[in-house]
Design a protein around this motif. Structure first.
Motif, PDB file in Angstrom:
ATOM      1  N   ALA A 150       0.832  -1.206   0.000  1.00 40.02           N
ATOM      2  CA  ALA A 150       0.000   0.000   0.000  1.00 40.02           C
ATOM      3  C   ALA A 150       0.866   1.256   0.000  1.00 40.02           C
ATOM      4  CB  ALA A 150      -0.943  -0.017   1.206  1.00 40.02           C
ATOM      5  N   MET A 151       1.980   1.230   0.746  1.00 35.90           N
ATOM      6  CA  MET A 151       2.893   2.375   0.755  1.00 35.90           C
ATOM      7  C   MET A 151       3.457   2.639  -0.634  1.00 35.90           C
ATOM      8  SD  MET A 151       5.153   1.727   4.169  1.00 35.90           S
ATOM      9  CE  MET A 151       4.364   1.366   5.725  1.00 35.90           C
ATOM     10  N   ILE A 152       3.851   1.575  -1.311  1.00 29.95           N
ATOM     11  CA  ILE A 152       4.430   1.719  -2.651  1.00 29.95           C
ATOM     12  C   ILE A 152       3.398   2.316  -3.613  1.00 29.95           C
ATOM     13  CG2 ILE A 152       5.309   0.469  -4.663  1.00 29.95           C
ATOM     14  CD1 ILE A 152       6.566  -1.521  -2.621  1.00 29.95           C
ATOM     15  N   LEU A 153       2.195   1.786  -3.594  1.00 29.61           N
ATOM     16  CA  LEU A 153       1.177   2.283  -4.523  1.00 29.61           C
ATOM     17  C   LEU A 153       0.731   3.702  -4.181  1.00 29.61           C
ATOM     18  CD1 LEU A 153      -0.909  -0.947  -5.187  1.00 29.61           C
ATOM     19  CD2 LEU A 153       0.865   0.113  -6.609  1.00 29.61           C
ATOM     20  N   VAL A 209      -7.141 -12.161   6.282  1.00 26.82           N
ATOM     21  CA  VAL A 209      -6.109 -11.700   5.344  1.00 26.82           C
ATOM     22  C   VAL A 209      -6.757 -11.065   4.114  1.00 26.82           C
ATOM     23  CG1 VAL A 209      -4.280 -12.496   3.790  1.00 26.82           C
ATOM     24  CG2 VAL A 209      -4.318 -13.268   6.161  1.00 26.82           C
ATOM     25  N   ARG A 210      -7.793 -11.686   3.599  1.00 26.16           N
ATOM     26  CA  ARG A 210      -8.502 -11.119   2.446  1.00 26.16           C
ATOM     27  C   ARG A 210      -9.100  -9.749   2.782  1.00 26.16           C
ATOM     28  NH1 ARG A 210      -9.840 -14.704  -1.735  1.00 26.16           N
ATOM     29  NH2 ARG A 210      -9.123 -16.832  -1.377  1.00 26.16           N
ATOM     30  N   GLU A 211      -9.713  -9.652   3.939  1.00 20.03           N
ATOM     31  CA  GLU A 211     -10.323  -8.385   4.358  1.00 20.03           C
ATOM     32  C   GLU A 211      -9.255  -7.324   4.619  1.00 20.03           C
ATOM     33  OE1 GLU A 211     -12.777  -9.484   7.690  1.00 20.03           O
ATOM     34  OE2 GLU A 211     -14.254 -10.478   6.388  1.00 20.03           O
ATOM     35  N   ARG A 256      -9.077  -3.655   2.986  1.00 22.66           N
ATOM     36  CA  ARG A 256      -9.036  -2.438   3.800  1.00 22.66           C
ATOM     37  C   ARG A 256      -7.850  -1.555   3.447  1.00 22.66           C
ATOM     38  NH1 ARG A 256     -10.262  -5.941   7.992  1.00 22.66           N
ATOM     39  NH2 ARG A 256      -8.172  -5.766   8.873  1.00 22.66           N
ATOM     40  N   ARG A 257      -6.762  -2.153   3.005  1.00 24.21           N
ATOM     41  CA  ARG A 257      -5.572  -1.382   2.608  1.00 24.21           C
ATOM     42  C   ARG A 257      -5.702  -0.853   1.176  1.00 24.21           C
ATOM     43  NH1 ARG A 257      -3.003   1.234   5.118  1.00 24.21           N
ATOM     44  NH2 ARG A 257      -0.901   0.783   4.486  1.00 24.21           N
ATOM     45  N   GLY A 258      -6.851  -1.100   0.543  1.00 23.99           N
ATOM     46  CA  GLY A 258      -7.094  -0.602  -0.811  1.00 23.99           C
ATOM     47  C   GLY A 258      -6.445  -1.440  -1.893  1.00 23.99           C
ATOM     48  N   LEU A 259      -6.138  -2.694  -1.569  1.00 23.86           N
ATOM     49  CA  LEU A 259      -5.406  -3.557  -2.494  1.00 23.86           C
ATOM     50  C   LEU A 259      -6.269  -4.642  -3.122  1.00 23.86           C
ATOM     51  CD1 LEU A 259      -2.253  -3.897  -0.235  1.00 23.86           C
ATOM     52  CD2 LEU A 259      -2.470  -2.483  -2.287  1.00 23.86           C
ATOM     53  N   GLY A 260      -7.563  -4.612  -2.867  1.00 16.42           N
ATOM     54  CA  GLY A 260      -8.447  -5.658  -3.375  1.00 16.42           C
ATOM     55  C   GLY A 260      -8.351  -5.854  -4.880  1.00 16.42           C
ATOM     56  N   GLY A 261      -8.300  -4.761  -5.624  1.00 18.79           N
ATOM     57  CA  GLY A 261      -8.224  -4.857  -7.080  1.00 18.79           C
ATOM     58  C   GLY A 261      -6.862  -5.258  -7.609  1.00 18.79           C
ATOM     59  N   SER A 267      -0.290   1.442 -10.033  1.00 18.51           N
ATOM     60  CA  SER A 267      -1.518   0.782  -9.588  1.00 18.51           C
ATOM     61  C   SER A 267      -2.159  -0.095 -10.659  1.00 18.51           C
ATOM     62  CB  SER A 267      -2.525   1.818  -9.099  1.00 18.51           C
ATOM     63  OG  SER A 267      -3.662   1.176  -8.583  1.00 18.51           O
ATOM     64  N   GLY A 268      -2.158   0.356 -11.881  1.00 21.69           N
ATOM     65  CA  GLY A 268      -2.787  -0.408 -12.953  1.00 21.69           C
ATOM     66  C   GLY A 268      -1.996  -1.612 -13.419  1.00 21.69           C
TER      67      GLY A 268
END
Length: 188
Positions: A20-23, A53-55, A59-64, A30-31
Motif C-alpha cells: 500500500a505504501m508503494i502504490l 487476510v482477504r479483508e 481495507r488497505r485498498g489492495l483488493g483490485g 496501480s494499474g
C-alpha cells in the motif's frame, strides 16, 4: 508475491502495508502491479485467518491488485508468475519457499531473522529487512520494482546461490559430516 499458509506469524499484514505504501508513493504503478498471494488455511487454527487476510488487503485498498490462489500444487508455475518473492514471516527457521523461489530465478525479499539470512545473501541474491517493518520492506521492494535489470540480475544470483550451496547432494553431505562428527569419526 507471497507464498505461505495463513498463520499470523507469516506477516501478511507487513506485505500488504508495504504494498500500500508503494502504490501510494507511485500511483502510476496501480494499474500494472499485481500482488499474488499463494496459500491458504492449512491447519484448523488458520481457518479464520484466511478471511481476515482477504479483508485486510481490501481495507488497505489492495483488493483490485491482489490475486488469491488458495492452496496450490504447482508452485513452479506460481514462481514463474512472480517477479520476486516476499517472505515476511517474523521468524522463519528455514523457509522452503525461499529455496524454491531462488531456484526458479526469483530474488527473495525476506526478514532478517531465523534461517533466512543464511540462505539469502543480502544485496546479491535478495534483500533482507527487519521483521514487521513495512517501511523497510516497501523501500526494498520499490528498488526492485523500479529496476528490472537489478531484479533480474539478483534472480540469476539467487539461482546460482542455490545451485552452489543448497542442492540435495550438498545437504546430504553436510548432514553426514554432522553425524560423523557426533559419532566421533569426523574431523576434529
Amino acid at each position: 508475491g507471497i507464498a505461505s499458509r495463513f498463520n499470523p506469524d507469516k506477516g501478511h499484514e507487513t506485505f500488504f502495508d508495504a504494498s500500500a505504501m508503494i502504490l501510494k508513493d507511485l500511483p502510476e504503478l496501480s494499474g500494472r502491479v499485481r500482488l499474488l498471494v499463494a496459500g491458504g488455511a492449512v491447519f484448523e487454527e488458520d481457518r479464520t485467518r484466511e478471511q481476515y487476510v482477504r479483508e485486510y488487503a481490501a481495507r488497505r485498498g489492495l483488493g483490485g491488485n491482489t490475486v488469491f490462489t488458495g492452496v496450490v500444487g504447482d508452485m513452479p508455475g506460481i514462481y514463474a508468475a512472480m517477479d520476486l518473492l516476499v517472505l515476511s514471516s517474523w521468524a522463519e527457521p528455514c523457509g522452503r519457499v525461499i529455496f524454491e523461489a531462488m531456484s526458479s530465478g526469483r530474488p527473495v525479499v525476506g526478514t532478517d531473522s531465523g534461517g533466512t539470512p543464511e540462505i539469502i545473501e543480502d544485496g546479491s541474491s535478495g534483500l533482507l529487512f527487519r521483521p514487521k517493518d513495512a517501511s523497510a520492506l516497501a523501500a526494498a521492494l520499490k528498488g526492485l520494482v523500479l529496476d528490472d535489470r537489478r531484479r533480474l540480475s539478483m534472480g540469476q544470483s539467487a539461482r546460482k546461490r542455490i545451485e552452489e550451496n543448497f542442492t540435495i547432494q550438498i545437504n546430504v553431505k553436510k548432514t553426514e559430516e554432522i553425524y560423523a562428527e557426533a559419532l566421533g569419526r569426523g574431523k576434529k
